[in-house]
Write an enzyme that holds these catalytic residues in place. Structure first.
Site, PDB file in Angstrom:
ATOM      1  N   HIS A  69       0.813  -1.216   0.000  1.00 26.09           N
ATOM      2  CA  HIS A  69       0.000   0.000   0.000  1.00 26.09           C
ATOM      3  C   HIS A  69       0.847   1.266   0.000  1.00 26.09           C
ATOM      4  O   HIS A  69       0.320   2.368  -0.140  1.00 26.09           O
ATOM      5  CB  HIS A  69      -0.923   0.024   1.226  1.00 26.09           C
ATOM      6  CG  HIS A  69      -2.043  -0.961   1.163  1.00 26.09           C
ATOM      7  ND1 HIS A  69      -2.079  -2.097   1.927  1.00 26.09           N
ATOM      8  CD2 HIS A  69      -3.168  -0.996   0.401  1.00 26.09           C
ATOM      9  CE1 HIS A  69      -3.184  -2.778   1.673  1.00 26.09           C
ATOM     10  NE2 HIS A  69      -3.851  -2.140   0.748  1.00 26.09           N
ATOM     11  N   ARG A 102      -6.719   5.792   0.886  1.00 26.96           N
ATOM     12  CA  ARG A 102      -6.377   5.007   2.067  1.00 26.96           C
ATOM     13  C   ARG A 102      -5.116   5.550   2.745  1.00 26.96           C
ATOM     14  O   ARG A 102      -4.949   5.417   3.950  1.00 26.96           O
ATOM     15  CB  ARG A 102      -6.217   3.532   1.695  1.00 26.96           C
ATOM     16  CG  ARG A 102      -7.525   2.879   1.298  1.00 26.96           C
ATOM     17  CD  ARG A 102      -7.469   1.372   1.364  1.00 26.96           C
ATOM     18  NE  ARG A 102      -6.965   0.770   0.145  1.00 26.96           N
ATOM     19  CZ  ARG A 102      -6.951  -0.542  -0.083  1.00 26.96           C
ATOM     20  NH1 ARG A 102      -7.410  -1.388   0.822  1.00 26.96           N
ATOM     21  NH2 ARG A 102      -6.481  -1.042  -1.215  1.00 26.96           N
ATOM     22  N   ASP A 130     -13.908  -7.303  -3.335  1.00 23.97           N
ATOM     23  CA  ASP A 130     -13.131  -7.230  -2.094  1.00 23.97           C
ATOM     24  C   ASP A 130     -13.606  -6.009  -1.327  1.00 23.97           C
ATOM     25  O   ASP A 130     -13.416  -4.871  -1.765  1.00 23.97           O
ATOM     26  CB  ASP A 130     -11.641  -7.122  -2.423  1.00 23.97           C
ATOM     27  CG  ASP A 130     -10.757  -7.110  -1.185  1.00 23.97           C
ATOM     28  OD1 ASP A 130     -11.293  -7.012  -0.056  1.00 23.97           O
ATOM     29  OD2 ASP A 130      -9.523  -7.198  -1.334  1.00 23.97           O
ATOM     30  N   GLU A 170     -15.950 -10.750  -0.549  1.00 22.96           N
ATOM     31  CA  GLU A 170     -14.772 -10.983   0.299  1.00 22.96           C
ATOM     32  C   GLU A 170     -14.645  -9.944   1.412  1.00 22.96           C
ATOM     33  O   GLU A 170     -14.795  -8.745   1.179  1.00 22.96           O
ATOM     34  CB  GLU A 170     -13.517 -10.942  -0.571  1.00 22.96           C
ATOM     35  CG  GLU A 170     -12.215 -11.099   0.201  1.00 22.96           C
ATOM     36  CD  GLU A 170     -11.019 -11.239  -0.723  1.00 22.96           C
ATOM     37  OE1 GLU A 170      -9.947 -10.707  -0.374  1.00 22.96           O
ATOM     38  OE2 GLU A 170     -11.147 -11.864  -1.782  1.00 22.96           O
ATOM     39  N   GLU A 173      -8.142 -12.643   5.497  1.00 22.70           N
ATOM     40  CA  GLU A 173      -6.911 -11.904   5.205  1.00 22.70           C
ATOM     41  C   GLU A 173      -6.321 -11.259   6.452  1.00 22.70           C
ATOM     42  O   GLU A 173      -5.109 -11.243   6.639  1.00 22.70           O
ATOM     43  CB  GLU A 173      -7.221 -10.836   4.151  1.00 22.70           C
ATOM     44  CG  GLU A 173      -6.126  -9.839   3.889  1.00 22.70           C
ATOM     45  CD  GLU A 173      -6.558  -8.773   2.890  1.00 22.70           C
ATOM     46  OE1 GLU A 173      -5.959  -7.680   2.910  1.00 22.70           O
ATOM     47  OE2 GLU A 173      -7.483  -9.020   2.102  1.00 22.70           O
ATOM     48  N   ASP A 196      -3.100 -14.635   5.081  1.00 18.45           N
ATOM     49  CA  ASP A 196      -1.873 -14.083   4.486  1.00 18.45           C
ATOM     50  C   ASP A 196      -0.705 -14.695   5.237  1.00 18.45           C
ATOM     51  O   ASP A 196      -0.577 -14.529   6.450  1.00 18.45           O
ATOM     52  CB  ASP A 196      -1.851 -12.552   4.607  1.00 18.45           C
ATOM     53  CG  ASP A 196      -0.701 -11.929   3.835  1.00 18.45           C
ATOM     54  OD1 ASP A 196       0.467 -12.294   4.122  1.00 18.45           O
ATOM     55  OD2 ASP A 196      -0.938 -11.080   2.970  1.00 18.45           O
ATOM     56  N   HIS A 254      -4.189 -14.950   0.852  1.00 12.69           N
ATOM     57  CA  HIS A 254      -4.108 -13.576   0.380  1.00 12.69           C
ATOM     58  C   HIS A 254      -2.770 -13.365  -0.321  1.00 12.69           C
ATOM     59  O   HIS A 254      -1.756 -13.922   0.072  1.00 12.69           O
ATOM     60  CB  HIS A 254      -4.230 -12.617   1.571  1.00 12.69           C
ATOM     61  CG  HIS A 254      -4.059 -11.176   1.223  1.00 12.69           C
ATOM     62  ND1 HIS A 254      -2.999 -10.426   1.680  1.00 12.69           N
ATOM     63  CD2 HIS A 254      -4.811 -10.359   0.452  1.00 12.69           C
ATOM     64  CE1 HIS A 254      -3.109  -9.198   1.219  1.00 12.69           C
ATOM     65  NE2 HIS A 254      -4.203  -9.120   0.471  1.00 12.69           N
ATOM     66  N   GLU A 308      -4.012 -16.079  -5.596  1.00 10.16           N
ATOM     67  CA  GLU A 308      -4.268 -14.666  -5.882  1.00 10.16           C
ATOM     68  C   GLU A 308      -3.002 -14.000  -6.394  1.00 10.16           C
ATOM     69  O   GLU A 308      -1.906 -14.269  -5.912  1.00 10.16           O
ATOM     70  CB  GLU A 308      -4.738 -13.941  -4.616  1.00 10.16           C
ATOM     71  CG  GLU A 308      -4.970 -12.451  -4.839  1.00 10.16           C
ATOM     72  CD  GLU A 308      -5.459 -11.704  -3.610  1.00 10.16           C
ATOM     73  OE1 GLU A 308      -6.047 -10.618  -3.768  1.00 10.16           O
ATOM     74  OE2 GLU A 308      -5.247 -12.212  -2.487  1.00 10.16           O
TER      75      GLU A 308
END
Length: 394
Positions: free
Chosen positions: A22, A48, A214, A240, A268, A291, A318, A338
Site C-alpha cells: 500500500h 487510504r 473485495d 470478500e 486476510e 496471508d 491472500h 491470488e
C-alpha cells in the site's frame, strides 16, 4: 551432516511498495476511493493513505547460520516489527538449530502472548518464520515446497486483484477481483455505482470469467446482504471480507443470506489456528484467505490449512507472492492463487514485491509452472539497491 545453528538475526525496514504494497505514490489504483472502515469519515474516503495505511513500511528479517548461510523474508511491520525482533524474539532464535522452526515459533508466540496474539506481533513472527524456512531451504539446497512435501500439481493458476478485470482476462487469469469503491456511508448512490461497475465489467468479460468484490472490512451486515443480492444478477462469484474481522456472528449470518451459489470469503486479517477455528466452526465462510506474512508464517499456515481441510473449506492465501506459492503448490485444498496487480493502472503483470525482491516469478498467461519455484529456499534475493535501515540492534 551436522546441522548449523543460527548465529545472528537482524531486522531492517524499507519504504516504498514491496511487502507494504500500500506504500505507493499518487495515481495508483490501490489507493483510489476504495471502501474502508474509515470511509464513514468523508475526509478519509478518497485515499487510504490519508488515514495512514502506509505508515508501517516493510520489515525485512535476516537469519544467518553458523556456516554463513543467510535466509531472509519480507512482510509488513516496519520499525515496530524491527523492535520486537531485535529486543524480544532474538533470544529464541540465536543459538537454535536451523531445523528448530517449530520450537522457535512456539516460544515466540507464547512469549508475546501478553501483548500479541494478532496484528503487528503476528506479522513480525510471520516474518521471522518465513526467514527460517528460507534459511532451512538454502542449507538443504531445496525449495521450500519440497520441505513441505512437494507439489501436488504441475502448475499454479491465478486470479487477478486489481481495477481492470477485463484486462486481466486478456492476460490469461481465471478471474478478476475488484476493490469495492463505495461503502454504506455513501448510501443508495454508492450502492448503485458499485453495481454499475460490476455490470460494466461483466459485459466486458463475458459470462464465464470470475468476478469478485473485495470489501476490505468496510460493510455492515445489512449493506453486505443488499450488495450480494444486487450483484447476483451479474454473476458475482464471491463477496470478500465484507465485515470487520472479529464479527464472526455477522459472517455466519451473511453466509446464510447471500444468494445460492455465491461464496463468502474472509481471513486476510485473521491470525493463527485459533482465529481460523472460529471462522470454520461458526460456518463463517466458504474459503479462508490467510496471508502467510501475517497469520503466523508457514509453520502456522500448515496448521490452519489442515483445520480447513477437515472442515471441507478451501484455503486461498491472500496475495503474498512466493511466500504463498510454495505452500499452495503443495496443498490439494488450495486449488488456485491470488495475484495482486501492482502496476498503477493494473494494465500489466509486474512482480508483486517490486522493487524489494529480485528473481520474483510472475504468472505467464495466468499460470506458473511448479518448476519455476525449484530454487533453494523461496528462490528470491533482496535487491541491493534498496536502502536497508536497521533501527535497533541487540
Amino acid at each position: 551432516m551436522s546441522m548449523p545453528t543460527i548465529k545472528h538475526v537482524r531486522a531492517f525496514t524499507l519504504r516504498g511498495g514491496g511487502a507494504d504494497y500500500h506504500d505507493q505514490g499518487d495515481g495508483h489504483w490501490i489507493d483510489d476511493h476504495i471502501s474502508t472502515p474509515m470511509a464513514k469519515y468523508p475526509e478519509y474516503r478518497q485515499s487510504r493513505r490519508s488515514f495512514g495505511i502506509n505508515v508501517l513500511g516493510t520489515l525485512v528479517v535476516e537469519v544467518e547460520a553458523s556456516d554463513g548461510t543467510v535466509g531472509f523474508a519480507v512482510t509488513t511491520g516496519g520499525e515496530l516489527g524491527a523492535f520486537i525482533v531485535e529486543k524480544h524474539l532474538a533470544r529464541f532464535i540465536e543459538g537454535a538449530k536451523v531445523t528448530d522452526i517449530e520450537k522457535i515459533w512456539d516460544q515466540m508466540f507464547n512469549a508475546t502472548l501478553y501483548y500479541g496474539r494478532k496484528g503487528i506481533v503476528l506479522n513480525t513472527i510471520s516474518g521471522v518464520d518465513l526467514a527460517l524456512w528460507d534459511l532451512l531451504g538454502k542449507v538443504r539446497q531445496e525449495p521450500v515446497h519440497q520441505l513441505l512435501g512437494g507439489p501436488v500439481r504441475d502448475e499454479l493458476q491465478f486470479y487477478a486483484t486489481g481495477a481492470r478485470p477485463d484486462l486481466a482476462k486478456e492476460m490469461g487469469f481465471i478471474g478478476g477481483k475488484l476493490a469495492l469503491q463505495h461503502g454504506p456511508a455513501e448510501g443508495e448512490e454508492g450502492l448503485r455505482k458499485n453495481i454499475e461497475t460490476l455490470a460494466t465489467m461483466r459485459e466486458r468479460v463475458g459470462d464465464d470469467f470470475w468476478l469478485m468484490f473485495d470489501c476490505w472490512m468496510s460493510l455492515d451486515l445489512n449493506y453486505a446482504t443488499r450488495l450480494a443480492n444486487a450483484a447476483s444478477e451479474f454473476g458475482l462469484k464471491w463477496i470478500e471480507e465484507a465485515l470487520p474481522p472479529d464479527d464472526y456472528w455477522g459472517y455466519a449470518a451473511l453466509r446464510q443470506q447471500v444468494p445460492s451459489g455465491m461464496l463468502v470469503t474472509t481471513g486476510e486479517h485473521e491470525a493463527t489456528r485459533w482465529g481460523f477455528r472460529m471462522l470454520l466452526e461458526m460456518g463463517c465462510c466458504d474459503i479462508i484467505q490467510p496471508d502467510v506474512g501475517w497469520c503466523g508464517g508457514i509453520t502456522e499456515l500448515i496448521k490452519i490449512s489442515a483445520l480447513a481441510d477437515a472442515h471441507n473449506a478451501l484455503v486461498v492465501p491472500h496475495g503474498s507472492s512466493v511466500y504463498s506459492y510454495h505452500f499452495v503448490i503443495t496443498r490439494t485444498n488450495s486449488p488456485f492463487s491470488e495475484f495482486l496487480m501492482m502496476a498503477p493502472k493494473a494494465d500489466q503483470v509486474v512482480p508483486m514485491f517490486n522493487p524489494q525482491l529480485l528473481d520474483e516469478p510472475i504468472p505467464i498467461n495466468g499460470r506458473m509452472k511448479a518448476s519455476v519455484l525449484d530454487k533453494p529456499g523461496f528462490g528470491v534475493r533482496l535487491n541491493p539497491e534498496c536502502q536497508l535501515h536497521r533501527p535497533y540492534d541487540h
